[in-house]
Design a protein around this motif. Structure first.
Motif, PDB file in Angstrom:
ATOM      1  N   ARG A 151     -10.080  -3.559  -0.202  1.00 15.82           N
ATOM      2  CA  ARG A 151     -10.009  -2.106  -0.638  1.00 15.82           C
ATOM      3  C   ARG A 151      -8.823  -1.828  -0.568  1.00 15.82           C
ATOM      4  NH1 ARG A 151     -15.900   0.037   0.890  1.00 15.82           N
ATOM      5  NH2 ARG A 151     -16.903  -0.648  -0.282  1.00 15.82           N
ATOM      6  N   VAL A 172      -2.733   1.590   1.757  1.00 14.74           N
ATOM      7  CA  VAL A 172      -2.021   2.770   2.083  1.00 14.74           C
ATOM      8  C   VAL A 172      -2.857   3.322   3.162  1.00 14.74           C
ATOM      9  CG1 VAL A 172      -0.520   4.223   0.769  1.00 14.74           C
ATOM     10  CG2 VAL A 172      -0.714   2.292  -1.029  1.00 14.74           C
ATOM     11  N   TRP A 216     -10.558  -0.628 -12.803  1.00 16.53           N
ATOM     12  CA  TRP A 216      -9.428  -1.002 -12.195  1.00 16.53           C
ATOM     13  C   TRP A 216      -9.666  -2.584 -12.239  1.00 16.53           C
ATOM     14  CZ3 TRP A 216      -6.122   1.355  -8.116  1.00 16.53           C
ATOM     15  CH2 TRP A 216      -4.763   2.371  -8.827  1.00 16.53           C
ATOM     16  N   LEU A 259       5.161   0.382  -4.033  1.00 14.25           N
ATOM     17  CA  LEU A 259       4.164   0.133  -5.271  1.00 14.25           C
ATOM     18  C   LEU A 259       5.420   1.126  -6.498  1.00 14.25           C
ATOM     19  CD1 LEU A 259       2.970   0.244  -2.138  1.00 14.25           C
ATOM     20  CD2 LEU A 259       0.976   1.398  -3.942  1.00 14.25           C
ATOM     21  N   TYR A 263       3.003   2.504  -9.757  1.00 15.40           N
ATOM     22  CA  TYR A 263       2.189   3.458 -10.932  1.00 15.40           C
ATOM     23  C   TYR A 263       2.481   3.838 -12.001  1.00 15.40           C
ATOM     24  CZ  TYR A 263       0.141   4.988  -6.138  1.00 15.40           C
ATOM     25  OH  TYR A 263      -0.380   4.402  -5.634  1.00 15.40           O
ATOM     26  N   LEU A 311      -0.937  -1.239 -11.889  1.00 14.61           N
ATOM     27  CA  LEU A 311      -0.248  -0.974 -10.854  1.00 14.61           C
ATOM     28  C   LEU A 311       0.287  -1.751  -9.064  1.00 14.61           C
ATOM     29  CD1 LEU A 311       0.540   0.834  -7.551  1.00 14.61           C
ATOM     30  CD2 LEU A 311      -2.261   0.463  -7.509  1.00 14.61           C
ATOM     31  N   SER A 371       0.939  -3.344  -5.842  1.00 11.46           N
ATOM     32  CA  SER A 371       1.202  -2.807  -4.309  1.00 11.46           C
ATOM     33  C   SER A 371       1.221  -4.256  -3.516  1.00 11.46           C
ATOM     34  CB  SER A 371      -0.831  -2.100  -4.449  1.00 11.46           C
ATOM     35  OG  SER A 371      -0.593  -1.672  -2.924  1.00 11.46           O
ATOM     36  N   ARG A 380       0.233  -6.951   0.121  1.00 13.37           N
ATOM     37  CA  ARG A 380      -0.496  -6.380   1.755  1.00 13.37           C
ATOM     38  C   ARG A 380       0.910  -6.542   2.608  1.00 13.37           C
ATOM     39  NH1 ARG A 380      -2.959  -3.892  -0.326  1.00 13.37           N
ATOM     40  NH2 ARG A 380      -5.362  -3.410  -0.503  1.00 13.37           N
ATOM     41  N   ARG A 383      -1.190  -7.112  -4.544  1.00 15.65           N
ATOM     42  CA  ARG A 383      -2.238  -7.058  -5.026  1.00 15.65           C
ATOM     43  C   ARG A 383      -1.770  -5.962  -6.649  1.00 15.65           C
ATOM     44  NH1 ARG A 383      -8.041  -7.318  -5.272  1.00 15.65           N
ATOM     45  NH2 ARG A 383      -8.723  -5.541  -4.763  1.00 15.65           N
ATOM     46  N   TYR A 423      -3.161  -4.225 -10.527  1.00 11.41           N
ATOM     47  CA  TYR A 423      -4.057  -3.917 -10.469  1.00 11.41           C
ATOM     48  C   TYR A 423      -4.242  -3.391 -11.882  1.00 11.41           C
ATOM     49  CZ  TYR A 423      -6.004  -2.111  -5.742  1.00 11.41           C
ATOM     50  OH  TYR A 423      -7.249  -2.629  -4.251  1.00 11.41           O
ATOM     51  N   PRO A 430      -9.027   5.411  -7.442  1.00 11.99           N
ATOM     52  CA  PRO A 430      -7.747   4.587  -6.484  1.00 11.99           C
ATOM     53  C   PRO A 430      -6.537   5.269  -6.123  1.00 11.99           C
ATOM     54  CG  PRO A 430      -8.578   3.459  -7.533  1.00 11.99           C
ATOM     55  CD  PRO A 430     -10.076   4.237  -8.044  1.00 11.99           C
ATOM     56  N   GLY A 437      -3.547   7.396  -6.193  1.00 16.79           N
ATOM     57  CA  GLY A 437      -2.939   7.790  -5.251  1.00 16.79           C
ATOM     58  C   GLY A 437      -3.916   7.670  -3.484  1.00 16.79           C
ATOM     59  N   ALA A 438      -4.685   6.739  -3.667  1.00 19.39           N
ATOM     60  CA  ALA A 438      -5.057   5.637  -2.671  1.00 19.39           C
ATOM     61  C   ALA A 438      -5.298   7.118  -1.327  1.00 19.39           C
ATOM     62  CB  ALA A 438      -3.695   5.000  -2.115  1.00 19.39           C
TER      63      ALA A 438
HETATM   64  C1  PHB Z   1      -3.972  -1.226  -2.831  1.00 20.26           C
HETATM   65  O1  PHB Z   1      -3.157  -1.845  -2.463  1.00 20.26           O
HETATM   66  O2  PHB Z   1      -5.362  -1.917  -2.535  1.00 20.26           O
HETATM   67  C2  PHB Z   1      -3.947   0.020  -3.367  1.00 20.26           C
HETATM   68  C3  PHB Z   1      -2.623   0.761  -2.888  1.00 20.26           C
HETATM   69  C4  PHB Z   1      -2.278   2.109  -3.677  1.00 20.26           C
HETATM   70  C5  PHB Z   1      -3.593   2.468  -4.520  1.00 20.26           C
HETATM   71  C6  PHB Z   1      -5.276   1.927  -4.516  1.00 20.26           C
HETATM   72  C7  PHB Z   1      -4.663   0.829  -3.931  1.00 20.26           C
HETATM   73  O3  PHB Z   1      -3.121   3.858  -5.644  1.00 20.26           O
END
Ligand code: PHB
Ligand code: RFL
Length: 389
Positions: A44, A47, A184, A198, A200, A209, A211, A213, A219, A221, A292, A294-295
């Motif tokens: 999940r 951030v 997503w 990141l 967007y 997106l 992203s 870890r 990650r 999307y 999601p 904006g996390a």
């Molecule tokens: C994620 O890394 O899973 C992530 C990051 C930013 C977001 C949503 C998910 O806005």
């Protein structure tokens, strides 16, 4: 069995609350429906706002996060091939931390174990009773037996599908909801992230997106149809589509590889009012959901935990119940602002099936305004790094 606070749900909200209560000498028992492995396999959030980072330290579980988490001072927003940066540090003096929810949850489980805390997994039929009295209790099935847990308070930390919220009588509960006409599709892959921050991306083909870890785990999307299933998307199709939605220079650098997880999440805005009924207090996804973009989901759960923990601490240490009385009002005031931000950012970045030419122009104008206007960037950055508690 008796405890001071019965916590339903062993996700991040329930575990963080339990660990903070322990640090203040207040007992709790966590009742979780799933196995620990199952909870830890859910991919999940990624951030963390400073508020959550501070809470992790307050709970005594911040060391690994400090060592292994990544500080991000900004984020990139792409519009087709154009890209600009929101500089959190320059605009707000603050940053966010990239550290997975899985790791947060793991650190909390380990801390609960080390402190001898009770987390009961694979509980079935969890049901709170007598919530409108001073002596509530929770019943549940575990190891083939019906158990009873007496307590002073019940914290409903059982997520969107959990049973706690339903205990507030329908006549006293109002639910506000907005669903979005897309989902997503997320992929986790053992590849280096495409950028240091990141990205967007709003593109003609829909949102994407990028992203991460860590240095070797990414990650990604993409916006997809609600009727899609992860099996409809081979890895190759996913990477092709992602590349077409992000700026060319990023697409050229993108390292692809096999997905190690692939899932689809629908997007939803949801708030339940009130968040307290008698001796029941809702926290996190049990009371509200944000899309999601904006996390904010996990971070909003953390602000609820902060308010509830402090209210319980004042109750037990100072016999002061004002925080408990005001919990719902205080938590909701911040939640609605975060709902606004997540809705606004989602509206800005996605392509909608029924978007008119005018709607599209408004989206483009809003993106151009954000690119060119420092005050707009500051407003965005303040919400992204997290509103004050
Ligand atoms: C994620 O890394 O899973 C992530 C990051 C930013 C977001 C949503 C998910 O806005
Ligand atoms: P959780 O994590 O859903 O945990 C609830 C727990 O309660 C258990 N439970 C029960 N236990 C006992 N009896 C029952 N009857 C029960 N029913 C349920 C469940 O098994 C579970 O263990 O809620 P919590 O703790 O409030 O935490 C909320 C967060 O998990 C959530 O808001 C975030 O993951 C949202 N989210 C993100 N948030 C962020 O802050 N930053 C992000 O980058 C971010 N990215 C995301 C996300 C959520 C996503 N999905 C899949 C919804 C990305 C995605 C794709």
């Amino acid at each position: 069995m008796r405890t001071q606070v019965a916590i339903i749900g062993g996700g991040p909200s329930g575990l963080l609350l339990s660990q903070l209560l322990h640090s203040a000498g207040i007992e709790s028992v966590v009742l979780e429906r799933r196995s620990r492995d199952y909870v830890l396999s859910r991919i999940r959030a990624g951030v963390l706002e400073t508020g959550l980072v501070d809470l992790m330290h307050e709970a005594g579980v911040g060391d690994r996060m400090e060592r292994e988490g990544f500080v991000h001072d900004g984020t990139l927003l792409a519009n087709g091939n154009e890209q600009f940066r929101i500089d959190f540090k320059a605009l707000t003096g603050r940053h966010v931390m990239v550290y997975g929810q899985t790791e947060v949850t793991r650190d909390l489980y380990e801390a609960r174990d080390a402190a001898g805390g009770t987390v009961i997994h694979e509980c079935r039929g969890v049901k709170p009773h007598d919530l409108d009295t001073a002596a509530p209790f929770v019943t549940f099935l575990h190891d083939g037996k019906v158990n009873r847990l007496d307590c002073d308070f019940v914290a409903g930390c059982d997520g969107y599908h959990g049973p706690s919220r339903q205990e507030i009588p329908t006549a006293e509960r109002t639910e506000y909801e907005k669903t979005y006409p897309f989902g997503w599709l997320g992929v986790l892959s053992e590849t280096p992230p495409v950028a240091d921050e990141l990205i967007y991306a709003n593109s003609e083909r829909g949102f994407a997106l990028c992203s991460m870890r860590n240095d070797s785990l990414s990650r990604y999307y993409i916006q997809c149809d609600l009727s899609d299933s992860p099996d409809d998307w081979t890895d190759e199709m996913f990477w092709d589509e992602l590349k077409r939605r992000i700026p060319e220079e990023a697409a050229d650098r993108l390292v692809t590889g096999p997905s190690i997880e692939k899932s689809i999440a629908p997007l939803r805005s949801f708030v339940c009012e009130p968040m307290r009924w008698g001796r029941l207090f809702l926290c996190g996804d049990a009371a509200h959901i944000v899309p999601p973009t904006g996390a904010k989901g996990l971070n909003t759960a953390a602000s609820d935990v902060h308010y509830l923990f402090n209210a319980l601490r004042h109750f037990y240490h100072d016999r002061d119940d004002e925080g408990l009385e005001k919990y719902s009002e205080t938590a909701l005031a911040r939640i609605w602002k975060t709902e606004r931000f997540s809705w606004w950012f989602s509206s800005l970045m996605h392509r909608y099936p029924d978007q008119s030419g005018f709607d599209l122009r408004m989206q483009q104008a809003e993106l151009a305004f954000l690119r060119d206007n420092e005050a707009a960037q500051k407003a965005m950055a303040e919400s992204y790094v997290g509103l004050p508690y």
